[in-house]
Design a protein around this motif. Structure first.
Motif, PDB file in Angstrom:
ATOM      1  N   GLU A   3       6.719   0.586 -17.412  1.00 56.67           N
ATOM      2  CA  GLU A   3       6.340  -0.720 -17.936  1.00 56.67           C
ATOM      3  C   GLU A   3       7.474  -1.708 -17.710  1.00 56.67           C
ATOM      4  O   GLU A   3       8.638  -1.386 -17.884  1.00 56.67           O
ATOM      5  CB  GLU A   3       6.019  -0.614 -19.421  1.00 56.67           C
ATOM      6  CG  GLU A   3       4.780   0.226 -19.667  1.00 56.67           C
ATOM      7  CD  GLU A   3       4.499   0.396 -21.131  1.00 56.67           C
ATOM      8  OE1 GLU A   3       5.377   0.109 -21.954  1.00 56.67           O
ATOM      9  OE2 GLU A   3       3.389   0.816 -21.453  1.00 56.67           O
ATOM     10  N   ARG A  13       1.770  -4.680 -20.128  1.00 53.37           N
ATOM     11  CA  ARG A  13       0.951  -3.469 -20.085  1.00 53.37           C
ATOM     12  C   ARG A  13      -0.347  -3.746 -19.350  1.00 53.37           C
ATOM     13  O   ARG A  13      -0.681  -4.891 -19.084  1.00 53.37           O
ATOM     14  CB  ARG A  13       0.627  -3.017 -21.501  1.00 53.37           C
ATOM     15  CG  ARG A  13       1.852  -2.687 -22.286  1.00 53.37           C
ATOM     16  CD  ARG A  13       1.522  -2.199 -23.650  1.00 53.37           C
ATOM     17  NE  ARG A  13       2.796  -1.926 -24.308  1.00 53.37           N
ATOM     18  CZ  ARG A  13       2.930  -1.538 -25.522  1.00 53.37           C
ATOM     19  NH1 ARG A  13       1.877  -1.365 -26.266  1.00 53.37           N
ATOM     20  NH2 ARG A  13       4.107  -1.304 -26.029  1.00 53.37           N
ATOM     21  N   ALA A  14      -1.091  -2.710 -19.058  1.00 56.14           N
ATOM     22  CA  ALA A  14      -2.399  -2.862 -18.440  1.00 56.14           C
ATOM     23  C   ALA A  14      -3.278  -3.720 -19.345  1.00 56.14           C
ATOM     24  O   ALA A  14      -3.342  -3.511 -20.549  1.00 56.14           O
ATOM     25  CB  ALA A  14      -3.046  -1.500 -18.221  1.00 56.14           C
ATOM     26  N   GLY A  15      -3.922  -4.720 -18.760  1.00 58.05           N
ATOM     27  CA  GLY A  15      -4.779  -5.622 -19.526  1.00 58.05           C
ATOM     28  C   GLY A  15      -4.070  -6.868 -20.023  1.00 58.05           C
ATOM     29  O   GLY A  15      -4.726  -7.805 -20.466  1.00 58.05           O
ATOM     30  N   SER A  16      -2.748  -6.920 -19.961  1.00 62.79           N
ATOM     31  CA  SER A  16      -1.998  -8.098 -20.404  1.00 62.79           C
ATOM     32  C   SER A  16      -2.225  -9.261 -19.452  1.00 62.79           C
ATOM     33  O   SER A  16      -2.410  -9.076 -18.252  1.00 62.79           O
ATOM     34  CB  SER A  16      -0.494  -7.815 -20.435  1.00 62.79           C
ATOM     35  OG  SER A  16      -0.167  -6.843 -21.368  1.00 62.79           O
ATOM     36  N   GLN A  55      -4.161 -11.127 -14.679  1.00 56.57           N
ATOM     37  CA  GLN A  55      -4.307 -10.042 -15.651  1.00 56.57           C
ATOM     38  C   GLN A  55      -3.903  -8.749 -14.970  1.00 56.57           C
ATOM     39  O   GLN A  55      -4.344  -8.444 -13.866  1.00 56.57           O
ATOM     40  CB  GLN A  55      -5.738  -9.959 -16.158  1.00 56.57           C
ATOM     41  CG  GLN A  55      -5.894  -8.977 -17.297  1.00 56.57           C
ATOM     42  CD  GLN A  55      -7.284  -9.006 -17.890  1.00 56.57           C
ATOM     43  OE1 GLN A  55      -8.244  -9.362 -17.228  1.00 56.57           O
ATOM     44  NE2 GLN A  55      -7.386  -8.612 -19.132  1.00 56.57           N
ATOM     45  N   VAL A  56      -3.063  -7.987 -15.635  1.00 58.26           N
ATOM     46  CA  VAL A  56      -2.584  -6.722 -15.094  1.00 58.26           C
ATOM     47  C   VAL A  56      -3.748  -5.730 -15.093  1.00 58.26           C
ATOM     48  O   VAL A  56      -4.394  -5.520 -16.117  1.00 58.26           O
ATOM     49  CB  VAL A  56      -1.414  -6.176 -15.940  1.00 58.26           C
ATOM     50  CG1 VAL A  56      -0.927  -4.848 -15.394  1.00 58.26           C
ATOM     51  CG2 VAL A  56      -0.283  -7.187 -16.006  1.00 58.26           C
ATOM     52  N   PRO A  57      -4.049  -5.126 -13.936  1.00 59.45           N
ATOM     53  CA  PRO A  57      -5.169  -4.187 -13.872  1.00 59.45           C
ATOM     54  C   PRO A  57      -4.831  -2.868 -14.565  1.00 59.45           C
ATOM     55  O   PRO A  57      -3.660  -2.523 -14.702  1.00 59.45           O
ATOM     56  CB  PRO A  57      -5.369  -3.968 -12.370  1.00 59.45           C
ATOM     57  CG  PRO A  57      -4.055  -4.277 -11.763  1.00 59.45           C
ATOM     58  CD  PRO A  57      -3.411  -5.309 -12.638  1.00 59.45           C
ATOM     59  N   PRO A  58      -5.849  -2.113 -14.982  1.00 64.45           N
ATOM     60  CA  PRO A  58      -5.609  -0.801 -15.557  1.00 64.45           C
ATOM     61  C   PRO A  58      -5.003   0.143 -14.522  1.00 64.45           C
ATOM     62  O   PRO A  58      -5.166  -0.052 -13.326  1.00 64.45           O
ATOM     63  CB  PRO A  58      -6.978  -0.320 -16.003  1.00 64.45           C
ATOM     64  CG  PRO A  58      -7.950  -1.301 -15.541  1.00 64.45           C
ATOM     65  CD  PRO A  58      -7.249  -2.467 -14.970  1.00 64.45           C
ATOM     66  N   ARG A  59      -4.340   1.184 -14.980  1.00 69.78           N
ATOM     67  CA  ARG A  59      -3.674   2.121 -14.075  1.00 69.78           C
ATOM     68  C   ARG A  59      -4.658   2.843 -13.166  1.00 69.78           C
ATOM     69  O   ARG A  59      -4.318   3.205 -12.052  1.00 69.78           O
ATOM     70  CB  ARG A  59      -2.868   3.151 -14.865  1.00 69.78           C
ATOM     71  CG  ARG A  59      -1.676   2.558 -15.539  1.00 69.78           C
ATOM     72  CD  ARG A  59      -0.944   3.612 -16.335  1.00 69.78           C
ATOM     73  NE  ARG A  59       0.106   2.991 -17.121  1.00 69.78           N
ATOM     74  CZ  ARG A  59       1.385   3.223 -16.935  1.00 69.78           C
ATOM     75  NH1 ARG A  59       1.776   4.082 -16.035  1.00 69.78           N
ATOM     76  NH2 ARG A  59       2.284   2.608 -17.669  1.00 69.78           N
ATOM     77  N   ASN A  60      -5.864   3.071 -13.629  1.00 72.94           N
ATOM     78  CA  ASN A  60      -6.837   3.818 -12.833  1.00 72.94           C
ATOM     79  C   ASN A  60      -7.714   2.903 -11.976  1.00 72.94           C
ATOM     80  O   ASN A  60      -8.718   3.326 -11.458  1.00 72.94           O
ATOM     81  CB  ASN A  60      -7.706   4.697 -13.726  1.00 72.94           C
ATOM     82  CG  ASN A  60      -8.498   3.872 -14.715  1.00 72.94           C
ATOM     83  OD1 ASN A  60      -8.327   2.672 -14.819  1.00 72.94           O
ATOM     84  ND2 ASN A  60      -9.356   4.531 -15.458  1.00 72.94           N
ATOM     85  N   CYS A  61      -7.310   1.660 -11.814  1.00 73.45           N
ATOM     86  CA  CYS A  61      -8.071   0.675 -11.042  1.00 73.45           C
ATOM     87  C   CYS A  61      -7.827   0.877  -9.553  1.00 73.45           C
ATOM     88  O   CYS A  61      -6.693   1.021  -9.112  1.00 73.45           O
ATOM     89  CB  CYS A  61      -7.661  -0.727 -11.445  1.00 73.45           C
ATOM     90  SG  CYS A  61      -8.523  -2.011 -10.553  1.00 73.45           S
TER      91      CYS A  61
END
Length: 65
Positions: A3, A13-16, A55-61
């Motif tokens: 992070e 973080r993811a979603g931020s 927007q930060v994408p999720p890790r599994n994106c």
């Protein structure tokens, strides 16, 4: 990927939602959990011009081109 931090109190973080200066992508201006909150932070800092929001994408994106 670890992070990233722009100061001691804010963790990206993811979603931020993140705002950075348009000519300096490594200079983060504001970070918040929601779009509205990041806009409020930008207005409070007086930096509503010349910023890029994302927007930060999720890790599994997966990126599909």
């Amino acid at each position: 990927m670890p992070e990233k931090k722009n100061d001691e109190s804010t963790v990206i973080r993811a979603g931020s939602w993140v705002a950075h200066e348009s000519n300096q992508p490594d200079k983060v201006v504001a970070v918040a959990a929601t779009y509205g909150a990041v806009i409020q932070k930008l207005e409070a800092a007086g930096k509503t011009d010349s910023v890029v929001l994302f927007q930060v994408p999720p890790r599994n994106c997966a990126l599909i081109l």
